[in-house]
Scaffold this motif. Structure first.
Motif, PDB file in Angstrom:
ATOM      1  N   HIS A 215      47.540 -16.229  18.260  1.00 44.42           N
ATOM      2  CA  HIS A 215      48.084 -16.984  17.204  1.00 44.42           C
ATOM      3  C   HIS A 215      47.181 -17.678  16.123  1.00 44.42           C
ATOM      4  CE1 HIS A 215      51.300 -18.837  14.986  1.00 44.42           C
ATOM      5  NE2 HIS A 215      50.968 -20.058  15.488  1.00 44.42           N
ATOM      6  N   LEU A 216      47.612 -18.075  14.982  1.00 46.91           N
ATOM      7  CA  LEU A 216      46.517 -18.787  14.234  1.00 46.91           C
ATOM      8  C   LEU A 216      47.320 -19.998  13.642  1.00 46.91           C
ATOM      9  CD1 LEU A 216      47.091 -18.309  10.761  1.00 46.91           C
ATOM     10  CD2 LEU A 216      46.525 -15.785  11.348  1.00 46.91           C
ATOM     11  N   GLY A 217      46.621 -20.693  13.033  1.00 44.56           N
ATOM     12  CA  GLY A 217      46.908 -22.050  12.228  1.00 44.56           C
ATOM     13  C   GLY A 217      46.117 -22.958  12.108  1.00 44.56           C
TER      14      GLY A 217
ATOM     15  N   ASP B 243      41.906 -20.104  35.814  1.00 44.37           N
ATOM     16  CA  ASP B 243      41.757 -18.668  35.618  1.00 44.37           C
ATOM     17  C   ASP B 243      42.020 -18.218  34.269  1.00 44.37           C
ATOM     18  OD1 ASP B 243      44.351 -19.312  35.588  1.00 44.37           O
ATOM     19  OD2 ASP B 243      45.054 -17.834  36.853  1.00 44.37           O
ATOM     20  N   GLU B 244      42.152 -19.263  33.126  1.00 49.61           N
ATOM     21  CA  GLU B 244      42.423 -19.031  31.897  1.00 49.61           C
ATOM     22  C   GLU B 244      41.338 -19.472  30.994  1.00 49.61           C
ATOM     23  OE1 GLU B 244      46.532 -19.535  29.744  1.00 49.61           O
ATOM     24  OE2 GLU B 244      45.150 -21.502  29.661  1.00 49.61           O
ATOM     25  N   VAL B 245      40.974 -18.566  30.013  1.00 47.73           N
ATOM     26  CA  VAL B 245      40.061 -18.884  29.068  1.00 47.73           C
ATOM     27  C   VAL B 245      40.510 -18.841  27.632  1.00 47.73           C
ATOM     28  CG1 VAL B 245      39.243 -16.461  28.819  1.00 47.73           C
ATOM     29  CG2 VAL B 245      37.636 -18.354  28.239  1.00 47.73           C
ATOM     30  N   VAL B 246      40.086 -19.725  26.890  1.00 46.24           N
ATOM     31  CA  VAL B 246      40.717 -19.825  25.607  1.00 46.24           C
ATOM     32  C   VAL B 246      39.573 -19.544  24.534  1.00 46.24           C
ATOM     33  CG1 VAL B 246      41.708 -21.398  23.785  1.00 46.24           C
ATOM     34  CG2 VAL B 246      42.162 -21.934  26.152  1.00 46.24           C
ATOM     35  N   ILE B 247      39.704 -18.522  23.845  1.00 42.30           N
ATOM     36  CA  ILE B 247      38.584 -18.129  22.578  1.00 42.30           C
ATOM     37  C   ILE B 247      39.218 -18.422  21.294  1.00 42.30           C
ATOM     38  CG2 ILE B 247      37.304 -16.042  22.004  1.00 42.30           C
ATOM     39  CD1 ILE B 247      38.355 -14.771  24.709  1.00 42.30           C
ATOM     40  N   THR B 248      38.345 -18.794  20.450  1.00 38.64           N
ATOM     41  CA  THR B 248      38.658 -19.076  19.030  1.00 38.64           C
ATOM     42  C   THR B 248      37.778 -18.534  18.043  1.00 38.64           C
ATOM     43  OG1 THR B 248      39.317 -20.741  17.486  1.00 38.64           O
ATOM     44  CG2 THR B 248      37.205 -21.209  19.190  1.00 38.64           C
ATOM     45  N   TRP B 249      38.409 -18.208  16.848  1.00 33.98           N
ATOM     46  CA  TRP B 249      37.486 -17.325  15.761  1.00 33.98           C
ATOM     47  C   TRP B 249      37.993 -18.454  14.476  1.00 33.98           C
ATOM     48  CZ3 TRP B 249      39.679 -14.758  19.720  1.00 33.98           C
ATOM     49  CH2 TRP B 249      39.036 -13.600  20.315  1.00 33.98           C
ATOM     50  N   ARG B 250      37.388 -18.544  13.668  1.00 38.29           N
ATOM     51  CA  ARG B 250      37.634 -19.065  12.099  1.00 38.29           C
ATOM     52  C   ARG B 250      38.233 -18.026  11.618  1.00 38.29           C
ATOM     53  NH1 ARG B 250      32.769 -22.064   9.217  1.00 38.29           N
ATOM     54  NH2 ARG B 250      34.701 -22.788   7.817  1.00 38.29           N
ATOM     55  N   LEU B 251      39.186 -18.080  11.025  1.00 37.45           N
ATOM     56  CA  LEU B 251      40.167 -16.974  10.171  1.00 37.45           C
ATOM     57  C   LEU B 251      39.101 -16.171   9.184  1.00 37.45           C
ATOM     58  CD1 LEU B 251      42.852 -15.386   9.749  1.00 37.45           C
ATOM     59  CD2 LEU B 251      43.437 -17.193   8.095  1.00 37.45           C
TER      60      LEU B 251
ATOM     61  N   GLU C 110      50.408 -10.595   9.958  1.00 39.48           N
ATOM     62  CA  GLU C 110      50.276 -10.703   8.360  1.00 39.48           C
ATOM     63  C   GLU C 110      48.901 -10.994   7.797  1.00 39.48           C
ATOM     64  OE1 GLU C 110      53.295 -13.387   7.026  1.00 39.48           O
ATOM     65  OE2 GLU C 110      54.944 -12.315   7.922  1.00 39.48           O
ATOM     66  N   ALA C 111      48.105 -11.740   8.669  1.00 44.73           N
ATOM     67  CA  ALA C 111      46.841 -12.371   7.904  1.00 44.73           C
ATOM     68  C   ALA C 111      45.570 -11.420   8.196  1.00 44.73           C
ATOM     69  CB  ALA C 111      46.390 -13.701   8.826  1.00 44.73           C
ATOM     70  N   LEU C 112      45.675 -10.271   9.224  1.00 42.18           N
ATOM     71  CA  LEU C 112      44.728  -9.549   9.549  1.00 42.18           C
ATOM     72  C   LEU C 112      45.079  -8.160   8.999  1.00 42.18           C
ATOM     73  CD1 LEU C 112      44.167 -10.361  13.425  1.00 42.18           C
ATOM     74  CD2 LEU C 112      43.341 -11.474  11.429  1.00 42.18           C
ATOM     75  N   ARG C 113      43.715  -7.420   9.000  1.00 43.11           N
ATOM     76  CA  ARG C 113      43.445  -6.089   8.590  1.00 43.11           C
ATOM     77  C   ARG C 113      43.351  -5.093   9.785  1.00 43.11           C
ATOM     78  NH1 ARG C 113      41.216  -8.463   4.088  1.00 43.11           N
ATOM     79  NH2 ARG C 113      38.805  -8.170   5.161  1.00 43.11           N
ATOM     80  N   PHE C 114      44.446  -4.034  10.105  1.00 44.40           N
ATOM     81  CA  PHE C 114      44.127  -3.389  11.342  1.00 44.40           C
ATOM     82  C   PHE C 114      43.319  -2.150  10.994  1.00 44.40           C
ATOM     83  CE2 PHE C 114      47.361  -6.434  12.371  1.00 44.40           C
ATOM     84  CZ  PHE C 114      46.912  -6.844  13.888  1.00 44.40           C
ATOM     85  N   GLU C 115      43.263  -1.282   9.664  1.00 40.83           N
ATOM     86  CA  GLU C 115      42.717  -0.335   9.242  1.00 40.83           C
ATOM     87  C   GLU C 115      42.867   0.794  10.104  1.00 40.83           C
ATOM     88  OE1 GLU C 115      38.759  -1.628   8.138  1.00 40.83           O
ATOM     89  OE2 GLU C 115      39.462  -2.755   6.637  1.00 40.83           O
ATOM     90  N   GLY C 116      44.025   1.058  10.606  1.00 42.78           N
ATOM     91  CA  GLY C 116      44.171   2.416  11.553  1.00 42.78           C
ATOM     92  C   GLY C 116      43.638   2.277  12.748  1.00 42.78           C
TER      93      GLY C 116
END
Length: 365
Positions: A281-283, A232-240, A329-335
């Protein structure tokens, strides 16, 4: 103009139909020219023969793109619950019918143009009848259908193992391990054990399938790559480097909205509306191709264990979404979102503390 991830995905799947149809038509025309040379008629039918490489190839390419659109927009949805073999058989039958109709149209217009008359002229109709009742036509039909089947096979394999994985396997991008910075999101269904007991194993599996299907468009829209399904768990990933605009956070809320839009359907079919929680999380990970009998692209690194443990703290913090301080710290949320710091905590198996945040949506547009 920047294309959306879904548009890129659709183009990636549609274009092979056009390329394959164009290529098969051009190859067939060249082979036909090599066989017939300057012969004025087709020996098998007596119909006039005039070599033209460009027009039939372009027409076939356009028709191939039309089939690709039809596949992506309609048939893939209509047959999504069918077996791999049934999909290929039924879709191929539909496409064969469309190919016959298209060929009749092109042949009528082409013959009429060569004779300088109307497509409904008796001579044109007679030539067409001779052509469509000949072995030559059915050979062409099977030849073109083979190309369509190859495209369908490509699309189905792509959907089963993932487009990104397929492209990377073709390109050999991860044949040698590489290090890269990645974001991981572990998404876990809430109260899954109780739901499984309530529904029974078969019904619960159907719920899982519908649940994952419902969330898939959101993952595509925000550039996510599904790494694994684990129950019942899915792991999704993105390149930073492709995710500085917080697409991963937008993806989470888009998945929630997708489930919300179908809540009446879930309630009617299963008596429950699934909800989920997630840790992000990222790393740095090492990414590489692995396996002999079944090849796959895998990620190794401490970030995966850390993300899983962050997700496991959602209940402790009474939050549906937990983010690491490193990610914030790594992302921009822009409001569009506001972050709420929850403090530092020790994670099992780690010596250093991790700062945790949750996120609230401030703009639903």
């Amino acid at each position: 103009m920047k294309l959306s991830h879904r548009t890129k995905r659709n183009i990636y799947q549609i274009i092979p139909f056009g390329i394959m149809s164009f290529s098969f038509s051009a190859i067939y025309a060249i082979l036909e020219k090599g066989i017939l040379g300057d012969h004025p008629v087709y020996p098998s039918t007596g119909n006039p023969y005039l070599f033209n490489l460009l027009v039939p190839s372009i027409a076939a390419g356009i028709f191939g793109l039309f089939i690709g659109v039809l596949e992506m927009r309609f048939l893939s949805r209509w047959f999504r619950k069918g077996s791999f073999f049934r999909k290929i058989i039924f879709k191929s039958s539909i496409y064969m019918f469309l190919i016959i109709m298209f060929t009749m149209l092109v042949a009528s217009i082409g013959t009429a143009y060569e004779l300088g008359t109307s497509p409904l002229n008796q001579k044109v109709l007679a030539y067409n009848y001779t052509f469509f009742s000949s072995v030559a036509f059915w050979t062409i039909l099977l030849y073109i259908t083979l190309g369509i089947v190859i495209c369908l096979f490509f699309v189905e394999v792509s959907n089963n193992i993932g487009q990104t994985v397929l492209l990377n396997l073709f390109a050999g991008k991860y044949h040698h391990p590489v290090e890269e910075d990645r974001i991981f999101m572990f998404v876990d269904m809430k109260s899954s054990t109780q739901i499984a007991e309530q529904l029974g194993h078969v019904k619960y599996f159907e719920l899982l399938r519908e649940y994952y299907y419902t969330m898939s468009d959101a993952i595509i829209d925000y550039g996510g790559q599904i790494y694994q399904y684990v129950g019942d768990e899915v792991v999704i990933t993105w390149r930073l480097k492709n995710n500085r605009e917080a697409q991963c956070i937008q993806c989470f809320f888009a998945m929630k909205d997708a489930i919300e839009r179908k809540k009446e359907r879930f309630m009617a079919d299963y008596g429950v509306v699934p909800t989920f929680k997630a840790g992000v999380h990222l790393g740095e990970v090492t990414t590489g191709e692995i396996g002999k009998i079944k090849k796959d692209i895998v990620f190794t690194g401490d970030v995966l264990n850390t993300t899983a443990r962050i997700q496991g703290l959602c209940n402790t913090y009474h939050s549906e979404l937990l983010l690491s301080g490193q990610l914030v710290e790594a992302l921009r949320f822009e409001g569009s979102f506001s972050t709420i710091e929850l403090g530092e905590t020790e994670l099992r198996g780690r010596n250093e503390k991790v700062k945790l945040f949750t996120v609230e949506r401030t703009n639903r547009s």
